[in-house]
Motif scaffolding. Sequence first.
Motif, short mmCIF file in Angstrom:
data_model
loop_
_atom_site.label_atom_id
_atom_site.label_comp_id
_atom_site.label_asym_id
_atom_site.label_seq_id
_atom_site.Cartn_x
_atom_site.Cartn_y
_atom_site.Cartn_z
N LYS A 212 0.84 -1.20 0.00
CA LYS A 212 0.00 0.00 0.00
C LYS A 212 0.88 1.25 0.00
N GLN A 213 0.33 2.34 -0.49
CA GLN A 213 1.10 3.57 -0.59
C GLN A 213 0.97 4.39 0.69
N VAL A 214 2.11 4.81 1.22
CA VAL A 214 2.14 5.66 2.41
C VAL A 214 1.65 7.06 2.04
N THR A 215 0.88 7.67 2.95
CA THR A 215 0.28 8.97 2.63
C THR A 215 0.84 10.11 3.47
N GLU A 216 1.95 9.87 4.15
CA GLU A 216 2.62 10.94 4.88
C GLU A 216 4.12 10.69 4.89
N ASN A 217 4.85 11.74 5.16
CA ASN A 217 6.31 11.66 5.17
C ASN A 217 6.79 10.68 6.23
N LEU A 218 7.76 9.84 5.87
CA LEU A 218 8.32 8.88 6.82
C LEU A 218 9.34 9.60 7.71
N LYS A 219 8.79 10.30 8.69
CA LYS A 219 9.61 11.06 9.62
C LYS A 219 9.23 10.66 11.04
N PRO A 220 10.19 10.22 11.87
CA PRO A 220 9.86 9.79 13.23
C PRO A 220 9.24 10.90 14.06
N TYR B 203 14.36 -1.94 -20.64
CA TYR B 203 15.25 -1.37 -19.63
C TYR B 203 14.47 -1.28 -18.31
N SER B 204 15.17 -0.94 -17.26
CA SER B 204 14.48 -0.81 -15.97
C SER B 204 15.23 0.19 -15.08
N THR B 205 14.47 0.76 -14.16
CA THR B 205 15.03 1.61 -13.10
C THR B 205 14.59 1.02 -11.77
N ASP B 206 15.56 0.74 -10.89
CA ASP B 206 15.25 0.17 -9.58
C ASP B 206 15.04 1.28 -8.56
N PHE B 207 14.05 1.07 -7.70
CA PHE B 207 13.81 1.95 -6.56
C PHE B 207 14.24 1.18 -5.31
N LEU B 208 15.28 1.67 -4.65
CA LEU B 208 15.90 0.95 -3.53
C LEU B 208 15.36 1.43 -2.19
N ILE B 209 15.35 0.55 -1.20
CA ILE B 209 14.93 0.93 0.15
C ILE B 209 15.97 1.88 0.72
N ASN B 210 15.52 3.03 1.16
CA ASN B 210 16.42 4.07 1.67
C ASN B 210 16.82 3.76 3.11
N THR B 211 18.06 3.35 3.31
CA THR B 211 18.59 3.12 4.65
C THR B 211 19.77 4.05 4.95
N SER B 212 20.00 5.02 4.08
CA SER B 212 21.17 5.90 4.23
C SER B 212 20.82 7.28 4.79
N SER B 213 19.57 7.68 4.69
CA SER B 213 19.19 8.99 5.24
C SER B 213 19.17 8.94 6.76
N SER B 214 19.23 10.10 7.37
CA SER B 214 19.17 10.19 8.82
C SER B 214 18.12 11.23 9.23
N PRO B 215 17.12 10.81 10.01
CA PRO B 215 16.86 9.46 10.51
C PRO B 215 16.43 8.51 9.39
N VAL B 216 16.64 7.22 9.60
CA VAL B 216 16.35 6.21 8.58
C VAL B 216 14.84 6.13 8.36
N PRO B 217 14.38 6.34 7.10
CA PRO B 217 12.94 6.29 6.82
C PRO B 217 12.47 4.86 6.54
N PHE B 218 12.72 3.99 7.51
CA PHE B 218 12.32 2.58 7.41
C PHE B 218 12.09 2.05 8.82
N PHE B 219 11.09 1.20 8.99
CA PHE B 219 10.92 0.52 10.28
C PHE B 219 9.94 -0.64 10.14
N ASN B 220 10.02 -1.54 11.12
CA ASN B 220 9.07 -2.63 11.25
C ASN B 220 8.09 -2.31 12.37
#
Length: 347
Positions: free
Chosen positions: A126-134, A238-255
């Motif tokens: 599903k598509q997230v509808t807000e910025n992934l900011k803690p 051809y293709s363009t990959d969209f990678l999981i962003n784990t390099s920004s700070s704070p990390v915009p990823f969580f379980n």
Amino acid sequence: MKKALVTFICFSTLISCSTDAINSSDFEAGDTFTDSDIRVVQLDTMTVDFSTMKFDSIDTSQSSRMLVGKYNDPVFGTVKTASFMELIPSSYYIDTDAEYDSITFLLRPDNYYYNDTLQSNTIHIKQVTENLKPADGVNFYNTSTIDFDEEDLGSLTYYPRPIGTDSLEIKLTDSLGQGLFDNLQLKKITTYDELKNYFYGITMQPDDEDDGAVIGFSLTSNMRLYYTIAEENERTQYSTDFLINTSSSPVPFFNQISADEPNEYLKMLTDQEFNLHSSETGNLSFIQSGIGIATRLEFPNIKTVFDIQGQGTLLDASLKIAPAISSYNDALALRDTLSVFIVRSKQ
């Protein structure tokens, strides 16, 4: 992920200096030992108090994998895990002659699983509808919440093969793919900030009716946008990959990890400062790391070791614990290790 601890034996061995004679026994030692005032003291009856506590939250933005799944547990209730992530393209460039083809998400299992993999699992993207900011500006936690659109971008029902190497490919809606394609090709999105303003990210959610397994997926999983360009005699993909962003700070990823309707004992854990003593739980204590349930051990009489006469050195100490009978099985398996931490006093 689950353990119920019930029994213990604590052994600690000490050497201390004393003028007491060594007791007669079957122990054989050389003159150097027997002529000295060294003795070995063994304590095997030290009291251990067990209790269960629950942390308010656990940092999951530093996780090395996605966790997606849902199962019903007789102790902890309905355990559900979902992942939230921001995606960034490997390139912001798409040739002006390219034509959109399709978009998919490639999920790569990383060998982690928990509970029954013989049951089917369903993944809803599903598509997230807000910025992934803690909320605290620092980290995401297992209790963090992010809004998302209820409509699926794509879904897949599958039977987990977590030890296998095959990826799962989930086809996503062309409305998502065409929109990203057009914005990249027309150079409306050329930077990270412009992408964030257009596309916040996605979440992987289990199905409400699932009762299977929690599966781990590698953070090398990615969304892939396919397009073609007409060559002289054929069209080349051809293709363009969209990678999981784990390099920004704070990390915009969580379980996100939750458990609803646990047993009556665990319903009492409403405050991190509250310790549920094993005397109130049928001499049981509990561990479930994902939702922050931990066993606390206290040794109320440990200072009495200093009452032993003479000066000594601790040689060894060990604690033995055992899982409650019938508290685990092949599906709800025990981990082979436990992490131990020192609880610091507030004083």
